[in-house]
Design a protein around this motif. Structure first.
Motif, PDB file in Angstrom:
ATOM      1  N   ASP A 128      40.165  50.307  38.759  1.00 43.89           N
ATOM      2  CA  ASP A 128      40.825  49.001  38.773  1.00 43.89           C
ATOM      3  C   ASP A 128      42.118  49.049  39.580  1.00 43.89           C
ATOM      4  O   ASP A 128      42.408  48.130  40.369  1.00 43.89           O
ATOM      5  CB  ASP A 128      41.125  48.531  37.342  1.00 43.89           C
ATOM      6  CG  ASP A 128      39.871  48.242  36.542  1.00 43.89           C
ATOM      7  OD1 ASP A 128      38.778  48.105  37.153  1.00 43.89           O
ATOM      8  OD2 ASP A 128      39.969  48.169  35.300  1.00 43.89           O
ATOM      9  N   LEU A 129      42.910  50.096  39.404  1.00 49.10           N
ATOM     10  CA  LEU A 129      44.165  50.228  40.134  1.00 49.10           C
ATOM     11  C   LEU A 129      43.908  50.338  41.636  1.00 49.10           C
ATOM     12  O   LEU A 129      44.621  49.736  42.444  1.00 49.10           O
ATOM     13  CB  LEU A 129      44.942  51.456  39.640  1.00 49.10           C
ATOM     14  CG  LEU A 129      46.275  51.722  40.320  1.00 49.10           C
ATOM     15  CD1 LEU A 129      47.218  50.537  40.135  1.00 49.10           C
ATOM     16  CD2 LEU A 129      46.892  53.000  39.774  1.00 49.10           C
ATOM     17  N   ARG A 130      42.888  51.102  42.018  1.00 51.73           N
ATOM     18  CA  ARG A 130      42.553  51.240  43.436  1.00 51.73           C
ATOM     19  C   ARG A 130      42.194  49.875  44.034  1.00 51.73           C
ATOM     20  O   ARG A 130      42.630  49.537  45.134  1.00 51.73           O
ATOM     21  CB  ARG A 130      41.374  52.205  43.605  1.00 51.73           C
ATOM     22  CG  ARG A 130      41.029  52.454  45.057  1.00 51.73           C
ATOM     23  CD  ARG A 130      39.822  53.382  45.223  1.00 51.73           C
ATOM     24  NE  ARG A 130      39.989  54.614  44.485  1.00 51.73           N
ATOM     25  CZ  ARG A 130      39.091  55.093  43.610  1.00 51.73           C
ATOM     26  NH1 ARG A 130      37.979  54.431  43.369  1.00 51.73           N
ATOM     27  NH2 ARG A 130      39.311  56.229  42.992  1.00 51.73           N
ATOM     28  N   GLU A 131      41.444  49.085  43.300  1.00 49.37           N
ATOM     29  CA  GLU A 131      41.066  47.757  43.789  1.00 49.37           C
ATOM     30  C   GLU A 131      42.295  46.852  43.917  1.00 49.37           C
ATOM     31  O   GLU A 131      42.449  46.132  44.910  1.00 49.37           O
ATOM     32  CB  GLU A 131      40.036  47.128  42.849  1.00 49.37           C
ATOM     33  CG  GLU A 131      39.479  45.819  43.333  1.00 49.37           C
ATOM     34  CD  GLU A 131      38.725  45.942  44.644  1.00 49.37           C
ATOM     35  OE1 GLU A 131      38.767  44.971  45.426  1.00 49.37           O
ATOM     36  OE2 GLU A 131      38.108  46.997  44.899  1.00 49.37           O
ATOM     37  N   GLU A 132      43.197  46.910  42.930  1.00 54.15           N
ATOM     38  CA  GLU A 132      44.423  46.112  43.004  1.00 54.15           C
ATOM     39  C   GLU A 132      45.270  46.536  44.200  1.00 54.15           C
ATOM     40  O   GLU A 132      45.853  45.675  44.894  1.00 54.15           O
ATOM     41  CB  GLU A 132      45.237  46.275  41.715  1.00 54.15           C
ATOM     42  CG  GLU A 132      44.653  45.551  40.520  1.00 54.15           C
ATOM     43  CD  GLU A 132      45.500  45.760  39.276  1.00 54.15           C
ATOM     44  OE1 GLU A 132      46.740  45.821  39.391  1.00 54.15           O
ATOM     45  OE2 GLU A 132      44.909  45.852  38.192  1.00 54.15           O
ATOM     46  N   MET A 133      45.364  47.833  44.440  1.00 50.70           N
ATOM     47  CA  MET A 133      46.158  48.308  45.577  1.00 50.70           C
ATOM     48  C   MET A 133      45.545  47.842  46.895  1.00 50.70           C
ATOM     49  O   MET A 133      46.262  47.418  47.803  1.00 50.70           O
ATOM     50  CB  MET A 133      46.261  49.838  45.546  1.00 50.70           C
ATOM     51  CG  MET A 133      47.175  50.352  44.445  1.00 50.70           C
ATOM     52  SD  MET A 133      47.286  52.135  44.425  1.00 50.70           S
ATOM     53  CE  MET A 133      48.039  52.442  46.003  1.00 50.70           C
ATOM     54  N   ARG A 134      44.225  47.913  47.010  1.00 50.42           N
ATOM     55  CA  ARG A 134      43.582  47.454  48.241  1.00 50.42           C
ATOM     56  C   ARG A 134      43.843  45.969  48.470  1.00 50.42           C
ATOM     57  O   ARG A 134      44.144  45.554  49.587  1.00 50.42           O
ATOM     58  CB  ARG A 134      42.077  47.716  48.173  1.00 50.42           C
ATOM     59  CG  ARG A 134      41.713  49.156  48.375  1.00 50.42           C
ATOM     60  CD  ARG A 134      40.226  49.367  48.328  1.00 50.42           C
ATOM     61  NE  ARG A 134      39.923  50.774  48.531  1.00 50.42           N
ATOM     62  CZ  ARG A 134      38.801  51.345  48.167  1.00 50.42           C
ATOM     63  NH1 ARG A 134      37.858  50.635  47.579  1.00 50.42           N
ATOM     64  NH2 ARG A 134      38.607  52.632  48.390  1.00 50.42           N
ATOM     65  N   ASP A 135      43.718  45.192  47.395  1.00 55.66           N
ATOM     66  CA  ASP A 135      43.990  43.759  47.524  1.00 55.66           C
ATOM     67  C   ASP A 135      45.456  43.522  47.903  1.00 55.66           C
ATOM     68  O   ASP A 135      45.768  42.679  48.755  1.00 55.66           O
ATOM     69  CB  ASP A 135      43.674  43.025  46.211  1.00 55.66           C
ATOM     70  CG  ASP A 135      42.188  42.998  45.895  1.00 55.66           C
ATOM     71  OD1 ASP A 135      41.365  43.274  46.808  1.00 55.66           O
ATOM     72  OD2 ASP A 135      41.843  42.695  44.731  1.00 55.66           O
ATOM     73  N   GLY A 136      46.369  44.275  47.255  1.00 58.52           N
ATOM     74  CA  GLY A 136      47.794  44.111  47.551  1.00 58.52           C
ATOM     75  C   GLY A 136      48.124  44.493  48.985  1.00 58.52           C
ATOM     76  O   GLY A 136      48.863  43.776  49.680  1.00 58.52           O
ATOM     77  N   PHE A 137      47.574  45.614  49.470  1.00 58.60           N
ATOM     78  CA  PHE A 137      47.826  46.017  50.854  1.00 58.60           C
ATOM     79  C   PHE A 137      47.230  45.024  51.839  1.00 58.60           C
ATOM     80  O   PHE A 137      47.831  44.745  52.885  1.00 58.60           O
ATOM     81  CB  PHE A 137      47.278  47.420  51.127  1.00 58.60           C
ATOM     82  CG  PHE A 137      48.126  48.515  50.550  1.00 58.60           C
ATOM     83  CD1 PHE A 137      49.495  48.531  50.737  1.00 58.60           C
ATOM     84  CD2 PHE A 137      47.544  49.538  49.825  1.00 58.60           C
ATOM     85  CE1 PHE A 137      50.283  49.545  50.214  1.00 58.60           C
ATOM     86  CE2 PHE A 137      48.316  50.561  49.296  1.00 58.60           C
ATOM     87  CZ  PHE A 137      49.696  50.554  49.486  1.00 58.60           C
ATOM     88  N   ALA A 138      46.075  44.454  51.493  1.00 54.10           N
ATOM     89  CA  ALA A 138      45.465  43.454  52.373  1.00 54.10           C
ATOM     90  C   ALA A 138      46.367  42.216  52.459  1.00 54.10           C
ATOM     91  O   ALA A 138      46.574  41.657  53.543  1.00 54.10           O
ATOM     92  CB  ALA A 138      44.076  43.072  51.874  1.00 54.10           C
ATOM     93  N   THR A 139      46.939  41.826  51.321  1.00 57.79           N
ATOM     94  CA  THR A 139      47.849  40.684  51.313  1.00 57.79           C
ATOM     95  C   THR A 139      49.103  40.982  52.135  1.00 57.79           C
ATOM     96  O   THR A 139      49.559  40.138  52.929  1.00 57.79           O
ATOM     97  CB  THR A 139      48.244  40.331  49.865  1.00 57.79           C
ATOM     98  OG1 THR A 139      47.067  40.032  49.126  1.00 57.79           O
ATOM     99  CG2 THR A 139      49.206  39.171  49.811  1.00 57.79           C
ATOM    100  N   VAL A 140      49.657  42.169  51.980  1.00 55.01           N
ATOM    101  CA  VAL A 140      50.842  42.563  52.746  1.00 55.01           C
ATOM    102  C   VAL A 140      50.516  42.578  54.240  1.00 55.01           C
ATOM    103  O   VAL A 140      51.307  42.097  55.066  1.00 55.01           O
ATOM    104  CB  VAL A 140      51.372  43.933  52.277  1.00 55.01           C
ATOM    105  CG1 VAL A 140      52.408  44.485  53.233  1.00 55.01           C
ATOM    106  CG2 VAL A 140      51.952  43.819  50.871  1.00 55.01           C
ATOM    107  N   ASN A 141      49.363  43.127  54.601  1.00 52.01           N
ATOM    108  CA  ASN A 141      48.973  43.167  56.018  1.00 52.01           C
ATOM    109  C   ASN A 141      48.829  41.766  56.601  1.00 52.01           C
ATOM    110  O   ASN A 141      49.286  41.503  57.720  1.00 52.01           O
ATOM    111  CB  ASN A 141      47.675  43.961  56.203  1.00 52.01           C
ATOM    112  CG  ASN A 141      47.888  45.450  56.074  1.00 52.01           C
ATOM    113  OD1 ASN A 141      48.997  45.937  56.248  1.00 52.01           O
ATOM    114  ND2 ASN A 141      46.838  46.166  55.748  1.00 52.01           N
TER     115      ASN A 141
END
Length: 98
Positions: free
Chosen positions: A64-77
């Protein structure tokens, strides 16, 4: 002679009874040990199930944390690309004519 035979038979029977009594005590002790071992195995299995459950929960948290981080990095990008685009549009004319 019959008294001597009777005494030997009685002595032999007494030895057999003593041997059977000892074997019976050994069998009872073996049953107690087996019951204790069974109880210990049940406790170990229960602890193993608990540890396995904990590890599975930890794994799910990491997924779950990995998925949240991917979503967060995608938003930042996306936000950074938008900012870069806006900054590119705001550059002075002298810089854009290079």
């Amino acid at each position: 002679m019959p008294d001597k035979e009777l005494a030997e038979r009685v002595a032999r029977l007494e030895r057999q009874v003593a041997d059977l009594t000892e074997r019976s005590a050994d069998a009872a002790a073996a049953r107690v040990l087996a019951a204790g071992a069974d109880h210990d195995v049940a406790q170990v299995r229960a602890e193993l199930r608990a540890h396995t459950g904990t590890l599975n929960a930890l794994r799910q948290d990491q997924v779950d944390l990995r998925e949240e981080m991917r979503d967060g990095f995608a938003t930042v990008n996306r936000s950074l690309r938008q900012i870069i685009g806006l900054l590119g549009d705001a550059r002075p004319e002298a810089e854009t004519s290079d």
